[in-house]
Design a protein around this motif. Structure first.
Motif, short mmCIF file in Angstrom:
data_model
loop_
_atom_site.label_atom_id
_atom_site.label_comp_id
_atom_site.label_asym_id
_atom_site.label_seq_id
_atom_site.Cartn_x
_atom_site.Cartn_y
_atom_site.Cartn_z
N ILE A 116 -29.46 29.72 -6.78
CA ILE A 116 -30.44 30.04 -5.73
C ILE A 116 -30.20 29.13 -4.52
O ILE A 116 -30.15 29.58 -3.37
CB ILE A 116 -31.89 29.88 -6.25
N ARG A 117 -29.98 27.82 -4.81
CA ARG A 117 -29.79 26.86 -3.73
C ARG A 117 -28.55 27.23 -2.91
O ARG A 117 -28.59 27.27 -1.68
CB ARG A 117 -29.65 25.44 -4.32
N GLU A 118 -27.48 27.53 -3.64
CA GLU A 118 -26.22 27.82 -2.97
C GLU A 118 -26.33 29.06 -2.07
O GLU A 118 -25.96 29.04 -0.90
CB GLU A 118 -25.15 28.05 -4.04
N ARG A 119 -26.90 30.13 -2.64
CA ARG A 119 -26.97 31.38 -1.89
C ARG A 119 -27.97 31.29 -0.73
O ARG A 119 -27.76 31.89 0.33
CB ARG A 119 -27.32 32.54 -2.82
N THR A 120 -29.05 30.53 -0.94
CA THR A 120 -30.04 30.37 0.14
C THR A 120 -29.41 29.63 1.30
O THR A 120 -29.56 30.02 2.48
CB THR A 120 -31.27 29.60 -0.39
N MET A 121 -28.68 28.56 0.98
CA MET A 121 -28.06 27.77 2.06
C MET A 121 -27.00 28.60 2.78
O MET A 121 -26.85 28.49 4.00
CB MET A 121 -27.46 26.47 1.49
N GLN A 122 -26.30 29.45 2.03
CA GLN A 122 -25.30 30.33 2.66
C GLN A 122 -25.97 31.27 3.66
O GLN A 122 -25.49 31.44 4.78
CB GLN A 122 -24.60 31.18 1.58
N ALA A 123 -27.10 31.88 3.22
CA ALA A 123 -27.82 32.81 4.10
C ALA A 123 -28.33 32.09 5.34
O ALA A 123 -28.28 32.63 6.45
CB ALA A 123 -28.97 33.46 3.35
N LEU A 124 -28.81 30.85 5.14
CA LEU A 124 -29.32 30.08 6.29
C LEU A 124 -28.18 29.71 7.23
O LEU A 124 -28.37 29.61 8.45
CB LEU A 124 -30.06 28.83 5.80
N GLU A 125 -26.99 29.55 6.67
CA GLU A 125 -25.82 29.23 7.49
C GLU A 125 -25.46 30.44 8.36
O GLU A 125 -25.15 30.30 9.55
CB GLU A 125 -24.65 28.83 6.60
N VAL A 126 -25.55 31.63 7.77
CA VAL A 126 -25.23 32.86 8.52
C VAL A 126 -26.12 32.97 9.75
O VAL A 126 -25.68 33.36 10.83
CB VAL A 126 -25.40 34.11 7.60
N VAL A 127 -27.41 32.60 9.59
CA VAL A 127 -28.33 32.73 10.73
C VAL A 127 -28.43 31.44 11.56
O VAL A 127 -29.22 31.35 12.49
CB VAL A 127 -29.75 33.17 10.26
N GLY A 128 -27.63 30.45 11.18
CA GLY A 128 -27.57 29.21 11.96
C GLY A 128 -28.77 28.30 11.81
O GLY A 128 -29.16 27.61 12.74
N LEU A 129 -29.38 28.31 10.63
CA LEU A 129 -30.57 27.47 10.44
C LEU A 129 -30.43 26.50 9.25
O LEU A 129 -31.44 26.06 8.70
CB LEU A 129 -31.80 28.35 10.22
N LYS A 130 -29.18 26.22 8.89
CA LYS A 130 -28.95 25.40 7.70
C LYS A 130 -29.65 24.04 7.81
O LYS A 130 -30.18 23.53 6.84
CB LYS A 130 -27.44 25.21 7.54
N ASP A 131 -29.65 23.49 9.03
CA ASP A 131 -30.22 22.15 9.20
C ASP A 131 -31.75 22.15 9.27
O ASP A 131 -32.37 21.10 9.32
CB ASP A 131 -29.63 21.47 10.45
N LYS A 132 -32.36 23.34 9.26
CA LYS A 132 -33.84 23.38 9.35
C LYS A 132 -34.46 23.88 8.05
O LYS A 132 -35.59 24.37 8.05
CB LYS A 132 -34.26 24.27 10.51
#
Lengths: 228, 299
Positions: A116-132
């Protein structure tokens, strides 16, 4: 059969208003379709029929081979797991962090924490919000909140991404940023159906355009712009 | 493993939700606590009234006086005949000598009078003290005994006992009605409070549905949350009723007004009431929230 088939669909609300009349529409896998029209033209109703928030009064709506019009309430989740939906009002849970809002869409599958952590962070990376990922939704701008909503919609790798006026509450610059993300998602293979009345966006992207007027499908242009 | 992981998530979500909606959780817990405290008081009252009445009922005795010239064998036969009646609980023989002794203890005057008689001349009669199982039919039993041979007289406080039984029955009925009425009020109060808590999360349920959560996945955390709220809500009334009852019991030395009316021992009653409160709290909490969330699963 196409990924989405809408056959002879009518929708009349309980108050007597006819929202859709004899709609026929086919959408192939990988398509990007704008659904445009004036306010009350039936765009949102058509979109809602696809993810079964509304049921047609008459006709068939096939999504991925399933007639969603006949799907029982208790089975609706089956179709919604195949579709990602982005809403104009983002529909984020205010008491959950960005990470939790996105991860929630995966938790329902009972996946392992690490996955879950890995895929969530990937999705957040796609939308450019990994750091938030730790932020609460009310600490984000409108554009950022819509990105979270997109991340939640795509985290499950859906075959179809439905966007109901995703840029409706955003300024032109942010709208274009959001569109870039949605366009990239489409280029990666996801079918995108987007209801909008943003002329600039429709004209800029030159995708298939389906025009509705007073609940009737009046035009279906393979590569068009915003025309009346 | 997936179902277990999902269940684990549901339970974790339930705990999270209790803390995240802290003020509403506190409101629910307080409401549950207040209503369960009322139930606890009603239960303690009922248990004690039940004990008073049964204690007093147990004390009601039929005194069977035996004719003077009855032989030892006939006395034994009489006992056997009385024991054959259905309603008989215990039967105890008391000789006229024993009666003389106990009466002599009551006052010096009586002791002086009775002292004039020896065993041969004792004017008192031998007796059987009969206790019955059902006080309500004591009259019928007494009548049957009266008809037996060698019975001189039968006394059981005619009139007064019937009156007493009537009053006790009314008191018991009133107590049961109060407990049932409180039970119904508790059900409504707890389920309505939890409904308010859930109504506030209508949006959350809607979003959960839209991202593809199944109905059972959505309902389960609420079910567990109801259990948690019900359990936490039952703790305070359990503590209050235990502490309060033990305090009262010790203060009154276990008796109320007279030594005839004794209070139920705390050891016997408090565990039972604590378990009952916990069960009422958790079961009502769980079902109230499970039921409340169903309304929002039709989107």
């Amino acid at each position: 059969m196409n990924l989405i088939e809408v056959n002879n669909v009518y929708k009349q609300y309980k108050n007597g208003i006819t929202a859709l009349s004899d709609i026929n529409l086919s959408i192939a896998k990988g398509d990007f379709v704008f659904i445009i029209g004036q306010t009350a033209s039936g765009k949102s109703t058509l979109i809602k029929l696809l993810y079964r928030q509304e049921k047609p009064t008459k006709g068939e709506v096939y999504v991925g081979g399933i007639n969603v019009a006949k799907l029982r309430n208790s089975k609706v989740y089956k179709i919604r797991r195949k579709i990602g939906v982005v809403y104009q009002d983002y529909k984020l849970l205010p008491n959950m962090t960005v990470f939790e809002n996105v991860a929630f869409a995966l938790e329902i599958f009972g996946l392992k924490r690490s996955e879950i952590r890995e895929r969530t962070m990937q999705a957040l990376e796609v939308v450019g919000l990994k750091d938030k990922f730790r932020s609460m939704p009310d600490k984000l701008s409108g554009g950022e909140q819509q990105r979270v909503s997109i991340a939640r919609a795509i985290v499950n790798n859906p075959r179809i991404l439905i966007c109901d006026e995703p840029t409706g509450n955003l300024d032109p610059k942010t709208s274009l940023e959001i569109m870039e993300i949605i366009d990239k998602i489409n280029k990666d293979g996801t079918t995108v159906i987007m209801a909008t009345h943003d002329k600039d966006i429709v004209n800029k992207y030159q995708k298939r355009v389906v025009t509705l007027e007073k609940g009737i499908l009046v035009k279906d242009t393979p590569k068009g712009g915003y025309t009346k | 493993m997936k179902p277990f992981r999902i269940l684990k998530n549901n339970i974790k979500d339930a705990f999270k939700s209790v803390f995240r909606n802290f003020s509403l959780s506190i409101a629910s817990i307080s409401c549950i606590s207040i209503t369960l405290a009322l139930v606890a008081v009603a239960m303690l009252l009922t248990v004690n009234v039940e004990k008073f009445t049964s204690d007093i009922e147990k004390d009601v005795t039929i005194v069977v006086s035996i004719e003077r010239e009855t032989t030892e064998e006939e006395i034994q036969n009489l006992k056997a005949q009385i024991e054959e009646f259905e309603n008989i609980d215990t039967i105890k023989f008391i000789s006229n000598e024993e009666i003389k002794k106990s009466m002599s203890k009551e006052s010096d005057e009586l002791a002086n009078i009775l002292g004039q008689y020896n065993n041969e001349t004792n004017p008192l009669l031998n007796e059987y003290e009969v206790k019955v199982k059902d006080v309500e039919t004591i009259g019928k039993t007494a009548k049957k005994i009266k008809e037996l041979e060698h019975v001189y007289s039968v006394k059981y406080g005619e009139g007064m006992v019937e009156q007493l039984v009537k009053i006790f029955n009314i008191v018991k009925k009133v107590m049961y009605t109060i407990v049932i009425a409180l039970g119904v009020v508790t059900l409504f109060l707890i389920s309505n409070t939890i409904k308010i808590t859930i109504n506030n999360r209508q949006r959350q349920i809607e979003i959960e549905r839209l991202v593809g959560a199944s109905n059972s996945y959505i309902k389960r955390p609420y079910f567990f949350e109801g259990i948690i709220l019900g359990f936490l809500g039952s703790l305070l009334p359990i503590l209050i009723s235990c502490w309060g009852y033990i305090f009262l019991y010790e203060k009154l030395d276990g008796v109320l007004f007279t030594s005839v009316i004794t209070l139920v021992n705390p050891d016997k009653v408090l565990l039972m009431i604590s378990i009952a409160l916990m069960i009422i709290g958790t079961v009502v909490g769980a079902f109230a929230s499970y039921h409340a969330v169903r309304r929002y699963l039709k989107i």
